[in-house]
Enzyme design. Structure first.
Site, PDB file in Angstrom:
ATOM      1  N   HIS A 169       0.850  -1.189   0.000  1.00  0.00           N
ATOM      2  CA  HIS A 169       0.000   0.000   0.000  1.00  0.00           C
ATOM      3  C   HIS A 169       0.891   1.246   0.000  1.00  0.00           C
ATOM      4  O   HIS A 169       1.209   1.783   1.069  1.00  0.00           O
ATOM      5  CB  HIS A 169      -0.901   0.014   1.246  1.00  0.00           C
ATOM      6  CG  HIS A 169      -1.829  -1.162   1.341  1.00  0.00           C
ATOM      7  ND1 HIS A 169      -1.396  -2.422   1.660  1.00  0.00           N
ATOM      8  CD2 HIS A 169      -3.178  -1.241   1.175  1.00  0.00           C
ATOM      9  CE1 HIS A 169      -2.432  -3.247   1.683  1.00  0.00           C
ATOM     10  NE2 HIS A 169      -3.512  -2.566   1.389  1.00  0.00           N
ATOM     11  N   GLU A 211     -17.523  -3.333  24.900  1.00  0.00           N
ATOM     12  CA  GLU A 211     -16.774  -4.588  24.988  1.00  0.00           C
ATOM     13  C   GLU A 211     -15.525  -4.601  24.102  1.00  0.00           C
ATOM     14  O   GLU A 211     -14.429  -4.969  24.561  1.00  0.00           O
ATOM     15  CB  GLU A 211     -17.670  -5.783  24.611  1.00  0.00           C
ATOM     16  CG  GLU A 211     -18.755  -6.097  25.618  1.00  0.00           C
ATOM     17  CD  GLU A 211     -20.057  -5.370  25.334  1.00  0.00           C
ATOM     18  OE1 GLU A 211     -21.065  -5.687  25.985  1.00  0.00           O
ATOM     19  OE2 GLU A 211     -20.055  -4.480  24.441  1.00  0.00           O
ATOM     20  N   HIS A 267      -3.867   3.015  -3.369  1.00  0.00           N
ATOM     21  CA  HIS A 267      -4.110   2.587  -1.996  1.00  0.00           C
ATOM     22  C   HIS A 267      -3.486   1.233  -1.719  1.00  0.00           C
ATOM     23  O   HIS A 267      -2.724   1.069  -0.779  1.00  0.00           O
ATOM     24  CB  HIS A 267      -5.610   2.537  -1.698  1.00  0.00           C
ATOM     25  CG  HIS A 267      -5.926   1.885  -0.387  1.00  0.00           C
ATOM     26  ND1 HIS A 267      -5.873   2.562   0.813  1.00  0.00           N
ATOM     27  CD2 HIS A 267      -6.275   0.604  -0.086  1.00  0.00           C
ATOM     28  CE1 HIS A 267      -6.185   1.727   1.794  1.00  0.00           C
ATOM     29  NE2 HIS A 267      -6.436   0.533   1.275  1.00  0.00           N
ATOM     30  N   ASP A 316     -33.084 -15.143  30.825  1.00  0.00           N
ATOM     31  CA  ASP A 316     -32.696 -14.142  29.836  1.00  0.00           C
ATOM     32  C   ASP A 316     -32.801 -14.666  28.409  1.00  0.00           C
ATOM     33  O   ASP A 316     -32.803 -13.886  27.455  1.00  0.00           O
ATOM     34  CB  ASP A 316     -31.266 -13.655  30.103  1.00  0.00           C
ATOM     35  CG  ASP A 316     -31.223 -12.627  31.229  1.00  0.00           C
ATOM     36  OD1 ASP A 316     -32.264 -11.985  31.481  1.00  0.00           O
ATOM     37  OD2 ASP A 316     -30.165 -12.476  31.854  1.00  0.00           O
ATOM     38  N   ARG A 353     -18.417 -17.890  38.840  1.00  0.00           N
ATOM     39  CA  ARG A 353     -18.196 -16.433  38.755  1.00  0.00           C
ATOM     40  C   ARG A 353     -17.941 -15.871  40.153  1.00  0.00           C
ATOM     41  O   ARG A 353     -17.159 -14.941  40.333  1.00  0.00           O
ATOM     42  CB  ARG A 353     -19.378 -15.728  38.100  1.00  0.00           C
ATOM     43  CG  ARG A 353     -20.693 -15.872  38.837  1.00  0.00           C
ATOM     44  CD  ARG A 353     -21.762 -14.929  38.337  1.00  0.00           C
ATOM     45  NE  ARG A 353     -23.062 -15.190  38.955  1.00  0.00           N
ATOM     46  CZ  ARG A 353     -24.038 -14.311  39.029  1.00  0.00           C
ATOM     47  NH1 ARG A 353     -23.884 -13.101  38.537  1.00  0.00           N
ATOM     48  NH2 ARG A 353     -25.185 -14.633  39.596  1.00  0.00           N
ATOM     49  N   HIS A 385     -28.903 -14.392  25.383  1.00  0.00           N
ATOM     50  CA  HIS A 385     -27.881 -14.315  26.424  1.00  0.00           C
ATOM     51  C   HIS A 385     -27.286 -15.676  26.771  1.00  0.00           C
ATOM     52  O   HIS A 385     -26.454 -15.761  27.679  1.00  0.00           O
ATOM     53  CB  HIS A 385     -28.466 -13.676  27.689  1.00  0.00           C
ATOM     54  CG  HIS A 385     -28.609 -12.191  27.597  1.00  0.00           C
ATOM     55  ND1 HIS A 385     -29.315 -11.572  26.586  1.00  0.00           N
ATOM     56  CD2 HIS A 385     -28.136 -11.188  28.385  1.00  0.00           C
ATOM     57  CE1 HIS A 385     -29.274 -10.262  26.763  1.00  0.00           C
ATOM     58  NE2 HIS A 385     -28.559 -10.009  27.847  1.00  0.00           N
TER      59      HIS A 385
END
Length: 672
Positions: A31, A418, A270, A476, A364, A480
Site C-alpha cells: 500500500h 466490549e 491505496h 434471559d 463467577r 444471552h
C-alpha cells in the site's frame, strides 16, 4: 512540475517516500499511497517529538507509536530503518512482505523490534493507543515522586478514515475523552479517499464535532506537506494536558504520483504498487534522481544524530532511575518487577480452597473471591468489566477506582464498550508494567472477539473473564445463552480457554492465568452455583495446569468407559458415574477444563488420562459439540447443544436440553 528538495527535512521525507515505493515495487504488493501522503507528518513526529531509543526499543519510558492504519506499514519500516533499528536493515526493507522477513505486510508486535502494536484490523490500533495512554497515566500516578518522573511519556497514533469509520474508534475515543488522557495524540491522515473511491460515498460526518463531543481537543492542518504547521499542531496538542488531541492532517494519497495520485474519485495507489514507469515519474516529481533503495549520506547522518538524541534521553532516564532507586527502593523494585512480569513472593497465599462440605458457589463467585485474594498482593493487576462488575464479580474490593481524578485506581469502568475494553486491555499489556483483565457475559465475547484474536497474535497475557457461560443463564433466553462461543474461542490459535468445574478449579485457573506470561487466557464461568467436588482441592492446581485429569476414578479401578466434561457438567458426570456404578457399569470421570493445556502435555500423560484402550467415551458439555470428536473417537459420542437456547428458569432449560443424570447414563449405556 517537480517538488523542490532543498532542506535536510525535504530529503528525509523524500527518503521515507521512496523507500516505501521501492519496497512495494520489489514485493509487487503493498500500500504505497498512505506512506507517500503521510510521510511528512510521520517524519515531523518522529524527528522532533518522539522520545525513543533505537538501541533499546523496550525502554519503558519511551513514547509509544501506533500505526493504526497498519496497511501503511512501509511508512513505519522506513522510519525504523532510518533511525537504525536493527530489525529494519536495508536487507529487510528489500525483503518486504516476503517469507521470514522482519517487514511483514502489516506491523507485528514481537516480530519486529520497534513495532509497539500489531495493526491492520482498522480501528484497533487507535483503541490500543488509548490503553497505552491509560497505562501511562496509572503508572505515573503510582510511581512518580517529587522530581522523579520515572513514567512520563506520550502515546502517539496515526489513523486513517477507515479507522474512524470502524465502530471501535467511537468506543475508544469516548473512553479516552472520559478519562481525560491528555498525553494521547492522534494524527488523522485525512485524504478524502477510501478504497472504493471518494470518501463521500460512505462518510460525511464532521469528525471535529464528533471528537469534540467526546471531550477531545481537535486541530487541523490544511496542507499535509507543511512541516511547520504540523510541528505547531503537535506542540499545541502537547500543551493541552486535560484532553486527548485529534490532529486532522489533510493529505493526498499517493502524493507525487502524476497518474495515480488520489483525486477525482480515484482510490489512488491505496493497495497496489505504482508500477515501474509511474514510480520513475513520481521520483521525478520529488526531484529524486537516485537509484532504488538509496538513502543520501546527509540523510543517514541526520537520522544518526536524531538517533543519538534518543539514546541520550534514555541514558539520562537511567541515571535518574538510579537516583530514584536510592530514594525509593521499595517503589523502584516494585516497578522493575512489574515491568519484568515478576510476581511478588507469596502472591497466591490467600487463594481460597474449598472442601466438599463447603457451600457451593457459582464459578463467577469463586472467581471473584480468587481475584480479590490476588489483588491484595499483586499491585499491578488492573481491570474491570463492560458495565457488569456486579454480575461478573470483577470488582477488586478496597482498591480505588481508576478515574480522571485518580489514575492510581485499579478498578476500571469501561462502560458498555466490549470491543474497546478488550483492545484497551491489549494496549495496557503492550505498554508493560500492568497485568490487565476484563470481564463480560460469555455470549458478548462475540463483540470483542477480534481483540482476543490480536491478544493471541501478539502473545500478550490479557485475562478475559467470561461469565454466564451456558443455557443455565435461563430466563434471559437465547440472546444471552452462549452456544457456539466455546468452540469459537478454542479455534483461535494461542488462546487458552479454561472452564473450571468448581471453586477449586477456579482458583487454580486464576493461578495459572496470573502466572502466564504469553498469550491470553479466557476464564469461562457459571452463573449458577456448583458443588465442590471431592478431590479437586488436592488435584486442581496440577489438574488445571495440565488441562485435564481424572477427577473420579471408576469404582472398580477398571473403567469400561470414560465420561469427559467441563465446567458445570463435571458434577453432572460424577452423578451419572454413581448411577452407572449402581447398575454395574463402571466409568472414569475426566475433568477437562482446558483443551489447549491438555494438548501441551506429553503422550504419556494424555494416555494416563484417556487410555486408547478405553474407547467408550461420552463428552458432556452445554455448548455446540464441534471438536469433541478428537477426544471421544469413532466409538464415542457427545452430549452437546446444536440449537439456540430458550427462556425459562435455568434448571428447567437444562433439563429440557437433556443435561440430566438419566440422559447421560442412557447415552453412555447406548455406547455399550
Amino acid at each position: 512540475m517537480t517538488a523542490n528538495v532543498k532542506t535536510i527535512d525535504d530529503l528525509a521525507v523524500a527518503s521515507i517516500r521512496t523507500l516505501a515505493i521501492d519496497a512495494i515495487e520489489k514485493a509487487k504488493s503493498g500500500h504505497p499511497g498512505m506512506p507517500m501522503g503521510a510521510a511528512p507528518m510521520a517524519y515531523e513526529l518522529w524527528a522532533r517529538f518522539m522520545k525513543h531509543s533505537p538501541a533499546n526499543p523496550e525502554w519503558i519510558n519511551r513514547d509509544r507509536f501506533v500505526l493504526s492504519a497498519g496497511h501503511g506499514s512501509m511508512l513505519l519500516y522506513s522510519l525504523l530503518h532510518l533511525f537504525g533499528y536493527e530489525d529494519c536493515s536495508m536487507e529487510e526493507i528489500q525483503n518486504f512482505r516476503q517469507w521470514g522477513s522482519k517487514t511483514p505486510g502489516h506491523p507485528e508486535y514481537g516480530h519486529t523490534r520497534g513495532v509497539d502494536a500489531t495493526t491492520g484490523p482498522l480501528g484497533q490500533g487507535l483503541a490500543m493507543a488509548v490503553g497505552m495512554a491509560m497505562a501511562e497515566a496509572h503508572l505515573a500516578n503510582v510511581y512518580n515522586r517529587d522530581s522523579f518522573n520515572v513514567i512520563d511519556h506520550y502515546t502517539y497514533a496515526i489513523c486513517g478514515d477507515g479507522c474512524l469509520m470502524e465502530g471501535i474508534s467511537s468506543e475508544a475515543a469516548s473512553l479516552a475523552g472520559h478519562y481525560k488522557l491528555g498525553k494521547l495524540i492522534v494524527l488523522y491522515d485525512s485524504n478524502d479517499i477510501s478504497l472504493d473511491g471518494e470518501l463521500s460515498l460512505s462518510m460525511s460526518e464532521n469528525v471535529h464535532t464528533r471528537f469534540a463531543g467526546y471531550g477531545w481537543q481537535t486541530l487541523r492542518v490544511e496542507d499535509g506537506n507543511d512541516l511547520e504547521a504540523i510541528r505547531k499542531a503537535i506542540a499545541e496538542a502537547k500543551a493541552d494536558t486535560e484532553r486527548p488531541t485529534l490532529i486532522e492532517v489533510k493529505t493526498i494519497i499517493g502524493y507525487g504520483s502524476p497518474n495515480k495520485q488520489g483525486k477525482g474519485g480515484s482510490a489512488g495507489p491505496h493497495g497496489s504498487p505504482l508500477g515501474p514507469e509511474e514510480a520513475l515519474l513520481t521520483k521525478e516529481f520529488y526531484g529524486w534522481p537516485h537509484p532504488e533503495f538509496y538513502v543520501p549520506e546527509e540523510v543517514r547522518a541526520h537520522f544518526a544524530a536524531l538517533r543519538e538524541e534518543g539514546v541520550k534521553a534514555e541514558q539520562a532516564w537511567q541515571a535518574m532511575f538510579a537516583e530514584y532507586r536510592k530514594a525509593y527502593p521499595d517503589l523502584a523494585q516494585q516497578l522493575e518487577d512489574a515491568i519484568a512480569g515478576k510476581l511478588p513472593e507469596g502472591w497466591d497465599a490467600d487463594l481460597p480452597w474449598y472442601s466438599p462440605e463447603d457451600k457451593g458457589l457459582a464459578t463467577r463467585a469463586s472467581s471473584g473471591a480468587a481475584l480479590n485474594a490476588i489483588a491484595k498482593r499483586v499491585p499491578n493487576l488492573i481491570g474491570g468489566s463492560a458495565d457488569l462488575e456486579s454480575s461478573t464479580q470483577t470488582h477488586m474490593k478496597g482498591i480505588g477506582v481508576y478515574s480522571a481524578n485518580d489514575y492510581a485506581g485499579r478498578n476500571v469502568y469501561f462502560g458498555v464498550r466490549e470491543f474497546g475494553m478488550a483492545a484497551a486491555a491489549n494496549g495496557m499489556a503492550l505498554h508493560g508494567g500492568l497485568k490487565p483483565y476484563v470481564g463480560t457475559f460469555f455470549v458478548f465475547s462475540d463483540y470483542l472477539r477480534p481483540a482476543v484474536r490480536l491478544s493471541a497474535l501478539m502473545k500478550v497475557p490479557v485475562i478475559y473473564v467470561f461469565t454466564h457461560d451456558s443455557i443455565a443463564v435461563g430466563e434471559d433466553g437465547p440472546t444471552h445463552e452462549p452456544i457456539e462461543q466455546l468452540p469459537a474461542l478454542r479455534v483461535i490459535p494461542g488462546v487458552t480457554v479454561i472452564r473450571p468445574a468448581d471453586g477449586n478449579e477456579t482458583s487454580a485457573a486464576w493461578k495459572y492465568a496470573v502466572e502466564n506470561t504469553e498469550g491470553p487466557v479466557a476464564l469461562v464461568l457459571t452463573r449458577q452455583a456448583l458443588p465442590n467436588l471431592p478431590g479437586t482441592k488436592e488435584q486442581a492446581v496440577e489438574g488445571v495446569r495440565r488441562g485435564a485429569y481424572v477427577v473420579s476414578e471408576a469404582k472398580n479401578g477398571n473403567p469400561q468407559g470414560i465420561l469427559i466434561a467441563t465446567g458445570s457438567e463435571v458434577a453432572l458426570a460424577v452423578k451419572a458415574q454413581e448411577k452407572l456404578a449402581a447398575e454395574g457399569v463402571h466409568v472414569r470421570v475426566v475433568s477437562m477444563p482446558s483443551w489447549e493445556l491438555f494438548e501441551k502435555q506429553s503422550a504419556e500423560y494424555k494416555e494416563s488420562v484417556l487410555p486408547k484402550a478405553v474407547t467408550k467415551r461420552l463428552a458432556v458439555e452445554m455448548a455446540y459439540p464441534l471438536g469433541w470428536e478428537k477426544y471421544v473417537g469413532s466409538e464415542g459420542a457427545v452430549l452437546g447443544i446444536s440449537t439456540f437456547g430458550a427462556s425459562a428458569p435455568g434448571d428447567r432449560v437444562i433439563r429440557e436440553y437433556g443435561f440430566t443424570v438419566e440422559n447421560v447414563t442412557a447415552k453412555f449405556k447406548a455406547l455399550l
